[in-house]
Design an enzyme around this catalytic site. Structure first.
Site, short mmCIF file in Angstrom:
data_model
loop_
_atom_site.label_atom_id
_atom_site.label_comp_id
_atom_site.label_asym_id
_atom_site.label_seq_id
_atom_site.Cartn_x
_atom_site.Cartn_y
_atom_site.Cartn_z
N GLY A 184 0.84 -1.20 0.00
CA GLY A 184 0.00 0.00 0.00
C GLY A 184 0.87 1.25 0.00
O GLY A 184 1.93 1.26 0.62
N GLU A 198 5.52 -5.54 5.76
CA GLU A 198 5.72 -6.97 6.05
C GLU A 198 5.80 -7.84 4.78
O GLU A 198 6.69 -8.69 4.66
CB GLU A 198 4.55 -7.35 6.96
CG GLU A 198 4.10 -8.76 6.95
CD GLU A 198 4.94 -9.60 7.88
OE1 GLU A 198 5.84 -9.07 8.54
OE2 GLU A 198 4.72 -10.82 7.88
N THR A 230 4.90 1.51 6.48
CA THR A 230 3.48 1.17 6.56
C THR A 230 2.78 2.16 7.48
O THR A 230 3.32 2.50 8.54
CB THR A 230 3.19 -0.27 7.09
OG1 THR A 230 1.80 -0.35 7.44
CG2 THR A 230 4.01 -0.67 8.27
N ASP A 289 0.36 1.36 9.12
CA ASP A 289 -0.14 0.55 10.24
C ASP A 289 0.86 0.47 11.41
O ASP A 289 0.48 0.07 12.51
CB ASP A 289 -0.45 -0.88 9.78
CG ASP A 289 -1.67 -0.95 8.86
OD1 ASP A 289 -2.29 0.10 8.62
OD2 ASP A 289 -1.99 -2.06 8.38
N ARG A 340 -25.34 12.52 19.31
CA ARG A 340 -25.24 11.23 18.63
C ARG A 340 -24.02 10.43 19.10
O ARG A 340 -23.05 10.99 19.62
CB ARG A 340 -25.06 11.45 17.12
CG ARG A 340 -26.33 11.80 16.41
CD ARG A 340 -26.04 12.17 14.97
NE ARG A 340 -27.27 12.37 14.24
CZ ARG A 340 -27.37 13.04 13.11
NH1 ARG A 340 -26.31 13.61 12.58
NH2 ARG A 340 -28.53 13.17 12.51
N GLY A 365 -6.02 -0.29 9.79
CA GLY A 365 -5.22 -1.13 10.70
C GLY A 365 -5.71 -2.55 10.55
O GLY A 365 -6.73 -2.93 11.11
N GLU A 383 -10.26 -1.24 11.49
CA GLU A 383 -10.97 -2.09 10.50
C GLU A 383 -10.75 -3.58 10.76
O GLU A 383 -11.58 -4.41 10.42
CB GLU A 383 -10.52 -1.74 9.08
CG GLU A 383 -9.02 -1.96 8.91
CD GLU A 383 -8.48 -1.70 7.52
OE1 GLU A 383 -9.25 -1.44 6.60
OE2 GLU A 383 -7.25 -1.79 7.40
N HIS A 400 -9.01 5.52 2.70
CA HIS A 400 -7.72 5.91 2.11
C HIS A 400 -7.34 7.37 2.32
O HIS A 400 -6.21 7.77 1.99
CB HIS A 400 -7.69 5.53 0.63
CG HIS A 400 -7.69 4.05 0.44
ND1 HIS A 400 -8.85 3.30 0.52
CD2 HIS A 400 -6.68 3.17 0.24
CE1 HIS A 400 -8.55 2.03 0.35
NE2 HIS A 400 -7.26 1.92 0.18
N GLN A 404 -6.61 8.44 5.00
CA GLN A 404 -5.50 8.33 5.97
C GLN A 404 -4.16 8.07 5.29
O GLN A 404 -3.11 8.28 5.87
CB GLN A 404 -5.76 7.16 6.93
CG GLN A 404 -6.96 7.35 7.80
CD GLN A 404 -7.50 6.02 8.30
OE1 GLN A 404 -7.24 5.64 9.44
NE2 GLN A 404 -8.25 5.31 7.49
O1 F6P Z 1 -1.33 -2.03 5.05
C1 F6P Z 1 -1.75 -0.71 5.01
C2 F6P Z 1 -3.23 -0.63 4.74
O2 F6P Z 1 -3.55 0.73 4.60
C3 F6P Z 1 -4.12 -1.31 5.78
O3 F6P Z 1 -4.35 -0.50 6.91
C4 F6P Z 1 -5.37 -1.59 4.98
O4 F6P Z 1 -6.08 -2.67 5.48
C5 F6P Z 1 -4.84 -1.91 3.63
O5 F6P Z 1 -3.58 -1.27 3.52
C6 F6P Z 1 -5.74 -1.47 2.50
O6 F6P Z 1 -5.18 -1.88 1.31
P1 F6P Z 1 -5.74 -1.50 -0.16
O7 F6P Z 1 -5.39 -0.06 -0.40
O8 F6P Z 1 -5.00 -2.42 -1.06
O9 F6P Z 1 -7.22 -1.72 -0.13
#
Ligand code: F6P
Length: 341
Positions: free
Chosen positions: A11, A103, A125, A127, A162, A170, A222, A271, A273
């Site tokens: 990613g 990883e 990453t 994450d 609310r 993550g 997530e 995304h 983030q």
């Molecule tokens: O590994 C980083 C990450 O942003 C994770 O937090 C997320 O689950 C994943 O990539 C999403 O990947 P993609 O952009 O391929 O949907």
């Protein structure tokens, strides 16, 4: 002239361009040529590349994403992937390759280095779940984006009385959700590492509202489980065996509204983030990692990864960094519980 290669895999992540720029600038000082492979491992398998000179990396420091493109291609799952990579090494006479990734990308880098290829790694990453480094670059930017979103959700939550559920990235580790939740003052935080029962979440929210509070913020990673089950977007696996996560926010929001009777809304940060300009922290960390990666090649320290420990950039075996993820320790999550409810 000596020649090295560089690629970005997995990613994308804010700070990738800072690493590329730093590696190129350091290599050029040594009179080396740098080849940038396109789209992660796919580029070196297919021999798709561009020469990175000082002009190519000019002005890219504040840019999000990666100028090289990226993919989740796994060389060990691509037909003749490893053979083709070896051919590309020979064709360009590469004295080293910098693999920038998490990883999965670095797992492949580790295997290739064991096969005798001169590969070094840079940990990336959002994450923050790579072992043997205190931080990966990209995490700080994602964390600050998520925190700002939680801040913004507070005012609208309060105006409408609310519950606001915010789904944060993550996959296996809850670093972003936990720290954005702490920094943004979330009232409940759910992460993959610590299974929490939905009834417990609802009783924390009810307890808070019984004290006179009229709104709550719930931060959920997530990859967290709901009643011990993953919430997946689709069953299809990528080349590294990952499912596409997503949807836990909506499922959790519905459950909270049903069980507490409080009106609930859900925001999925997604995304947002991962995109955009890196923070100063990520630019500096990426820069230090990029310089270190070239130094590792100069010193022929292959199979090693640049790493941040304390305030020092050191190197560690790639082997130690991959395989086991760096997850949120239980005592850190327990500390955060002080602020729940
Ligand atoms: O590994 C980083 C990450 O942003 C994770 O937090 C997320 O689950 C994943 O990539 C999403 O990947 P993609 O952009 O391929 O949907």
């Amino acid at each position: 002239m000596e020649r090295i290669g560089i690629l970005t895999g997995g990613g994308d992540c804010p700070g990738l361009n800072a690493v590329i720029r730093a590696a190129v600038r350091t290599a050029l000082l040594a009179d080396w040529e740098v080849i940038g492979f396109r789209n992660g491992w796919r580029g070196i398998i297919e021999n798709e590349f561009e020469i990175l000179d000082s002009r190519a990396v000019s002005g890219i420091l504040p840019k999000g994403g990666t100028i090289l493109g990226t993919s989740r291609t796994n060389p060990y799952k691509s037909p003749k992937g490893v053979e083709k990579i070896k051919d590309t090494f020979r064709e360009h006479n590469l004295i080293g390759l910098i693999a920038i990734g998490g990883e999965d990308t670095l797992g492949a880098a580790n295997k290739l280095s064991k096969e005798g290829l001169p590969v070094v790694g840079v940990p990336k990453t959002i994450d923050n779940d790579l072992n043997c480094t205190d931080y990966t670059f990209g995490f700080d930017t994602a964390l600050n984006v998520a925190m700002e979103c939680i801040d913004r959700l507070h005012s609208t939550a309060e105006s409408h009385n609310r519950v606001m559920v915010v789904e944060i990235m993550g996959r296996h580790a809850g670093w972003i959700a936990l720290e954005a939740g702490l920094a943004g003052g979330a009232d409940v935080i759910l992460i993959p590492e610590v299974p929490v029962d939905i009834d417990e979440v609802c009783s924390l929210i009810k307890k808070r509202h019984s004290r006179g509070k009229t709104f709550s913020i719930v931060a959920v990673a997530e990859g967290a489980q709901l009643n011990h089950q993953d919430v997946k977007m689709e069953e299809k696996l990528d080349q590294f065996g990952h499912v596409r996560l997503g949807g836990i926010g909506n499922t959790l929001g519905e459950m909270i509204e049903k069980k507490t009777g409080f009106e609930t809304r859900v925001t999925v940060l997604g995304h947002i983030q991962r995109g955009g300009s890196p923070t100063a922290f990520d630019r500096v960390l990426g820069t230090r990692f990029g310089v270190k990666a070239v130094e590792l090649i100069k010193a022929k320290k292959f199979g090693r990864m640049a790493s941040l420990q304390g305030n020092k950039i050191i190197d560690v075996p790639l082997e130690d960094a991959v395989g086991v993820l760096k997850t949120v320790p239980k005592d850190y999550y327990d500390m955060a519980k002080v602020f729940f409810g």
